[in-house]
Design an enzyme around this catalytic site. Structure first.
Site, PDB file in Angstrom:
ATOM      1  N   ASP A 270      55.743  14.956  -2.273  1.00 18.50           N
ATOM      2  CA  ASP A 270      56.738  15.975  -1.937  1.00 18.50           C
ATOM      3  C   ASP A 270      57.488  15.546  -0.679  1.00 18.50           C
ATOM      4  OD1 ASP A 270      57.785  18.556  -0.710  1.00 18.50           O
ATOM      5  OD2 ASP A 270      56.918  19.334  -2.561  1.00 18.50           O
TER       6      ASP A 270
ATOM      7  N   ASN B   9      53.992  27.562  -9.582  1.00 23.24           N
ATOM      8  CA  ASN B   9      54.722  28.819  -9.449  1.00 23.24           C
ATOM      9  C   ASN B   9      55.568  29.011 -10.708  1.00 23.24           C
ATOM     10  OD1 ASN B   9      53.772  29.285  -6.780  1.00 23.24           O
ATOM     11  ND2 ASN B   9      55.253  27.815  -6.028  1.00 23.24           N
TER      12      ASN B   9
ATOM     13  N   HIS C 125      56.563  22.230 -12.565  1.00 24.54           N
ATOM     14  CA  HIS C 125      55.930  21.249 -11.690  1.00 24.54           C
ATOM     15  C   HIS C 125      54.670  21.848 -11.082  1.00 24.54           C
ATOM     16  CE1 HIS C 125      58.652  23.539  -9.060  1.00 24.54           C
ATOM     17  NE2 HIS C 125      57.884  23.193  -8.049  1.00 24.54           N
ATOM     18  N   MET C 126      53.751  20.964 -10.764  1.00 22.38           N
ATOM     19  CA  MET C 126      52.495  21.380 -10.147  1.00 22.38           C
ATOM     20  C   MET C 126      52.388  20.708  -8.783  1.00 22.38           C
ATOM     21  SD  MET C 126      48.551  20.739 -11.361  1.00 22.38           S
ATOM     22  CE  MET C 126      48.794  21.558 -12.915  1.00 22.38           C
ATOM     23  N   HIS C 127      52.032  21.497  -7.787  1.00 25.51           N
ATOM     24  CA  HIS C 127      51.758  20.972  -6.449  1.00 25.51           C
ATOM     25  C   HIS C 127      50.270  20.621  -6.386  1.00 25.51           C
ATOM     26  CE1 HIS C 127      55.535  22.601  -4.622  1.00 25.51           C
ATOM     27  NE2 HIS C 127      55.410  23.461  -5.621  1.00 25.51           N
TER      28      HIS C 127
END
Length: 114
Positions: A30, A85, A98-100
């Site tokens: 990120d 989210n 997307h995945m954090h």
């Protein structure tokens, strides 16, 4: 989707160093990290969010990416957080699934990136 930043990154139109890549997803750091390890796992195909009829093979690739990133970044044993989210009310600001993946320090409450 032609104006989607994550589509452009995932499909190589915007250069990025991938920590993981397969036929369905990519993973990259990120640009605004919220933890020492903050990696995004992004499908190559555009899906707005988690409930956008995402194929099972894409979700399986996301799981494989998380596992590989956790190992590569040294957080598999110490622990990490995965966040997706879904929708603006949940804080989603880029309308591409997307995945954090966050780790590298103790993660307290309130650390929920968009």
């Amino acid at each position: 989707m032609s104006d989607c930043i994550f589509c452009k990154i995932a499909n190589g139109e915007i250069p990025s160093e991938f920590l993981f890549e397969d036929e369905n997803v990519v993973a990259f750091r990120d640009l605004n990290p919220q933890a020492p390890v903050h990696v995004l796992v992004v499908p190559k195909a555009h899906h707005e969010n988690f409930v956008d009829n995402v194929p099972a093979e894409t979700l399986a690739s996301m799981e494989a990416a998380v596992r590989a990133v956790a190992e590569k970044c040294g957080i598999a044993e110490t622990g990490f957080r995965c966040i997706m989210n879904t929708g603006t009310a949940a804080g989603q600001t880029v309308m591409h699934l997307h995945m954090h993946v966050l780790g590298g320090k103790p993660l307290g409450e309130g650390l929920i990136p968009a």
